[in-house]
Design a protein around this motif. Structure first.
Motif, PDB file in Angstrom:
ATOM      1  N   ILE A  48      16.091  18.105   0.943  1.00 49.24           N
ATOM      2  CA  ILE A  48      17.023  18.279   0.464  1.00 49.24           C
ATOM      3  C   ILE A  48      17.628  17.363  -0.589  1.00 49.24           C
ATOM      4  CG2 ILE A  48      19.852  18.713   0.534  1.00 49.24           C
ATOM      5  CD1 ILE A  48      19.285  20.433   3.000  1.00 49.24           C
ATOM      6  N   TRP A  49      17.290  16.012   0.089  1.00 46.43           N
ATOM      7  CA  TRP A  49      17.453  14.926  -0.902  1.00 46.43           C
ATOM      8  C   TRP A  49      16.856  14.694  -2.051  1.00 46.43           C
ATOM      9  CZ3 TRP A  49      16.755  10.810   3.885  1.00 46.43           C
ATOM     10  CH2 TRP A  49      17.686  11.384   4.967  1.00 46.43           C
ATOM     11  N   THR A  50      15.592  15.008  -1.776  1.00 47.18           N
ATOM     12  CA  THR A  50      14.405  14.913  -2.567  1.00 47.18           C
ATOM     13  C   THR A  50      14.785  15.963  -3.706  1.00 47.18           C
ATOM     14  OG1 THR A  50      12.980  13.925  -0.988  1.00 47.18           O
ATOM     15  CG2 THR A  50      12.175  14.530  -3.219  1.00 47.18           C
ATOM     16  N   GLU A  51      15.327  16.966  -3.421  1.00 53.26           N
ATOM     17  CA  GLU A  51      15.386  17.978  -4.527  1.00 53.26           C
ATOM     18  C   GLU A  51      16.518  17.872  -5.325  1.00 53.26           C
ATOM     19  OE1 GLU A  51      13.750  22.072  -2.259  1.00 53.26           O
ATOM     20  OE2 GLU A  51      15.824  21.482  -1.956  1.00 53.26           O
ATOM     21  N   GLY A  52      17.371  16.707  -4.835  1.00 58.10           N
ATOM     22  CA  GLY A  52      18.686  16.214  -5.679  1.00 58.10           C
ATOM     23  C   GLY A  52      20.059  16.683  -4.985  1.00 58.10           C
ATOM     24  N   GLY A  53      19.934  16.934  -3.663  1.00 57.08           N
ATOM     25  CA  GLY A  53      21.129  17.522  -3.060  1.00 57.08           C
ATOM     26  C   GLY A  53      22.190  16.652  -2.753  1.00 57.08           C
ATOM     27  N   THR A  54      21.961  15.373  -2.895  1.00 60.49           N
ATOM     28  CA  THR A  54      22.987  14.196  -2.825  1.00 60.49           C
ATOM     29  C   THR A  54      23.578  13.786  -4.178  1.00 60.49           C
ATOM     30  OG1 THR A  54      21.419  12.095  -2.973  1.00 60.49           O
ATOM     31  CG2 THR A  54      21.956  13.417  -0.836  1.00 60.49           C
ATOM     32  N   ASP A  84       0.854  -1.184  -0.173  1.00 55.53           N
ATOM     33  CA  ASP A  84       0.108   0.115  -0.129  1.00 55.53           C
ATOM     34  C   ASP A  84       0.842   1.303  -0.207  1.00 55.53           C
ATOM     35  OD1 ASP A  84      -2.007   1.922   0.384  1.00 55.53           O
ATOM     36  OD2 ASP A  84      -2.438   1.442   2.284  1.00 55.53           O
ATOM     37  N   VAL A  85       0.796   1.984  -1.157  1.00 56.81           N
ATOM     38  CA  VAL A  85       1.751   3.168  -1.339  1.00 56.81           C
ATOM     39  C   VAL A  85       1.086   4.541  -1.096  1.00 56.81           C
ATOM     40  CG1 VAL A  85       3.412   4.239  -2.859  1.00 56.81           C
ATOM     41  CG2 VAL A  85       3.066   1.671  -2.466  1.00 56.81           C
ATOM     42  N   SER A  86       1.582   5.548  -0.474  1.00 57.70           N
ATOM     43  CA  SER A  86       1.424   7.120  -0.611  1.00 57.70           C
ATOM     44  C   SER A  86       2.319   7.642  -0.743  1.00 57.70           C
ATOM     45  CB  SER A  86       0.394   7.340   0.710  1.00 57.70           C
ATOM     46  OG  SER A  86       1.151   7.152   1.992  1.00 57.70           O
ATOM     47  N   TYR A  87       2.075   9.144  -1.042  1.00 54.11           N
ATOM     48  CA  TYR A  87       3.224   9.752  -1.526  1.00 54.11           C
ATOM     49  C   TYR A  87       3.199  11.540  -0.702  1.00 54.11           C
ATOM     50  CZ  TYR A  87       3.810   7.106  -5.476  1.00 54.11           C
ATOM     51  OH  TYR A  87       4.072   5.989  -6.445  1.00 54.11           O
ATOM     52  N   THR A  88       4.322  11.780  -0.037  1.00 55.54           N
ATOM     53  CA  THR A  88       4.703  12.908   0.478  1.00 55.54           C
ATOM     54  C   THR A  88       5.218  13.862  -0.756  1.00 55.54           C
ATOM     55  OG1 THR A  88       4.518  12.343   2.458  1.00 55.54           O
ATOM     56  CG2 THR A  88       5.493  14.506   2.251  1.00 55.54           C
ATOM     57  N   THR A  89       4.400  14.640  -1.343  1.00 56.51           N
ATOM     58  CA  THR A  89       5.224  15.639  -2.676  1.00 56.51           C
ATOM     59  C   THR A  89       6.084  16.591  -1.833  1.00 56.51           C
ATOM     60  OG1 THR A  89       3.553  17.145  -2.589  1.00 56.51           O
ATOM     61  CG2 THR A  89       2.913  15.136  -3.973  1.00 56.51           C
ATOM     62  N   ARG A  91       7.764  20.560   1.775  1.00 53.04           N
ATOM     63  CA  ARG A  91       8.197  22.011   2.103  1.00 53.04           C
ATOM     64  C   ARG A  91       7.419  22.521   3.046  1.00 53.04           C
ATOM     65  NH1 ARG A  91       9.263  22.496  -4.186  1.00 53.04           N
ATOM     66  NH2 ARG A  91      11.339  22.177  -4.241  1.00 53.04           N
ATOM     67  N   LYS A  92       6.027  22.497   2.947  1.00 50.06           N
ATOM     68  CA  LYS A  92       5.134  22.975   4.131  1.00 50.06           C
ATOM     69  C   LYS A  92       5.070  22.542   5.307  1.00 50.06           C
ATOM     70  CE  LYS A  92      -0.176  23.866   4.253  1.00 50.06           C
ATOM     71  NZ  LYS A  92      -0.290  22.832   5.641  1.00 50.06           N
ATOM     72  N   SER A  93       5.307  21.310   5.363  1.00 44.96           N
ATOM     73  CA  SER A  93       5.490  20.364   6.860  1.00 44.96           C
ATOM     74  C   SER A  93       6.671  20.859   7.443  1.00 44.96           C
ATOM     75  CB  SER A  93       5.627  18.960   6.705  1.00 44.96           C
ATOM     76  OG  SER A  93       4.226  18.481   6.088  1.00 44.96           O
ATOM     77  N   GLU A  94       7.902  21.092   6.444  1.00 44.01           N
ATOM     78  CA  GLU A  94       9.052  21.616   6.993  1.00 44.01           C
ATOM     79  C   GLU A  94       9.033  23.150   7.676  1.00 44.01           C
ATOM     80  OE1 GLU A  94      13.497  22.916   5.278  1.00 44.01           O
ATOM     81  OE2 GLU A  94      11.846  22.232   3.701  1.00 44.01           O
ATOM     82  N   LYS A  95       8.231  23.810   6.868  1.00 38.87           N
ATOM     83  CA  LYS A  95       8.044  25.278   7.470  1.00 38.87           C
ATOM     84  C   LYS A  95       7.381  25.294   8.549  1.00 38.87           C
ATOM     85  CE  LYS A  95       6.592  29.818   5.953  1.00 38.87           C
ATOM     86  NZ  LYS A  95       5.878  30.319   7.453  1.00 38.87           N
ATOM     87  N   LEU A 141      16.453  18.158   5.972  1.00 41.16           N
ATOM     88  CA  LEU A 141      17.278  17.022   5.113  1.00 41.16           C
ATOM     89  C   LEU A 141      16.546  16.176   4.046  1.00 41.16           C
ATOM     90  CD1 LEU A 141      19.550  15.817   8.327  1.00 41.16           C
ATOM     91  CD2 LEU A 141      19.980  17.449   6.380  1.00 41.16           C
ATOM     92  N   ARG A 142      15.486  15.550   4.424  1.00 41.38           N
ATOM     93  CA  ARG A 142      14.871  14.732   3.315  1.00 41.38           C
ATOM     94  C   ARG A 142      14.325  15.822   2.117  1.00 41.38           C
ATOM     95  NH1 ARG A 142      12.828   9.124   6.064  1.00 41.38           N
ATOM     96  NH2 ARG A 142      14.703   9.209   7.463  1.00 41.38           N
TER      97      ARG A 142
END
Length: 323
Positions: free
Chosen positions: A279-285, A247-252, A257-261, A276-277
């Motif tokens: 940053i990773w999802t944006e391609g920061g690694t 069972d899969v869901s997504y955090t876009t 970004r909203k949750s981070e703020k 941090l996550r």
């Protein structure tokens, strides 16, 4: 920097009983090619983790007990070693500034590895403003401006896959979660965003390989990792190894970004995890290249092995009543 890069032979570790420090220490011990390995620990830790320290002593590790905030204690400890490896946690990162200054003045210490394991804090111009990077950036600034004799290496590993490929309870699950028992996953971004991970065991292995490689410049940053993958590829491997459709869901990224703020504004302890996550999802690694080859291309763990470990850990914990 020093005119040459001597080979580390006697290694002293700070933070050796912590999350990543224990993997670094074990890799040093397993290598069996250092003349001397030691750890510096507080009296409180020596008493609280007596069994752990007795075990490392049995493996030939010297345990130095002292106060990391007392220059005399640190300087005395340095006298028996030539290399310092720091695995201090994020909350005490600035302690490294005094450790570096004492090492700079030490007649025996020639090599220093600050606690850098994680995302590259100078990856892009935006990195300078990321809140979780600020203390590490202060350490790097101090090194550039004040450390002239030491050979300094930053080992940049990206995120630890061991922590990412697991179950996170409650609201924390928003930042990516894999639950082998319930066969549920929360994937970040589109699910196709690539992230470079390093296993915690490999952090130790890669650091030991770096210690064995001549440093031709200082400070040097080594960008290393175990593997690069996507949330969808991780999910596919979990489904394969559990022989089930999850069972899969997504955090876009928008939600992340909203949750981070909200977490930052509200002083939520999860704020750093969100940042941090994101940053990773944006391609920061996704660095231009990795430096595993510069340190001998040591064999690293695979995604398949990490998923197998995650599944076995979850099942074993469930069956024993731990979960």
């Amino acid at each position: 920097m020093a005119s040459q890069s001597p080979v580390p032979k006697k290694v002293l570790v700070f933070g050796a009983t912590g999350l990543i420090g224990k993997f670094i220490l074990q890799a040093l011990v397993d290598k069996k090619s250092f003349e001397k390995i030691g750890i510096f620990t507080s009296q409180e830790t020596a008493e609280r983790k007596k069994e752990t320290l007795d075990r490392v002593r049995d493996e030939g590790v010297e345990v130095v007990v002292g106060d990391v905030n007392k220059e005399a204690d640190v300087a005395k400890a340095y006298g028996g070693f030539d290399t310092v490896v720091s695995a201090l946690g994020r909350n005490v990162i600035l302690t490294q500034i005094s450790l570096l200054d004492i090492a700079e003045a030490s007649p025996t210490i020639h090599t220093f590895y600050p606690s850098e394991y994680g995302t590259d804090i100078e990856y892009a111009p935006s990195s300078a403003t990321e809140k979780p990077h600020q203390l590490k950036l202060q350490v790097r600034k101090h090194i550039r401006e004040n450390i002239k004799e030491l050979n300094v290496t930053y080992l940049v590993t990206g995120p630890y896959s061991d922590l990412y490929l697991g179950k996170l309870p409650g609201k924390a699950g928003e930042v990516g979660s894999f639950d082998p028992k319930e066969k549920k996953a929360v994937l970040l971004g589109s699910g196709d965003d690539r992230v470079s991970f390093t296993t915690m065991k490999d952090v130790g292995k890669l650091l030991v390989a770096a210690l064995k490689t001549e440093a031709k410049e200082s400070p040097r940053a080594l960008i290393v990792n175990s593997f690069t993958t996507t949330p969808h590829e991780i999910l596919k491997e979990f489904e394969k190894q559990t022989d089930a459709k999850w069972d899969v869901s997504y955090t876009t990224l928008t939600i992340l970004r909203k949750s981070e703020k909200e977490a930052l504004d509200g002083g939520d302890p999860l704020a750093t995890m969100y940042t941090l996550r994101r940053i990773w999802t944006e391609g920061g690694t996704l660095y231009e290249s990795r430096d595993n080859g510069k340190i001998g291309e040591p064999k690293t763990e695979t995604l398949e092995e990490q998923v197998k470990n995650a599944v076995e850990k979850e099942v074993a914990g469930f069956q024993s009543g731990i979960l």
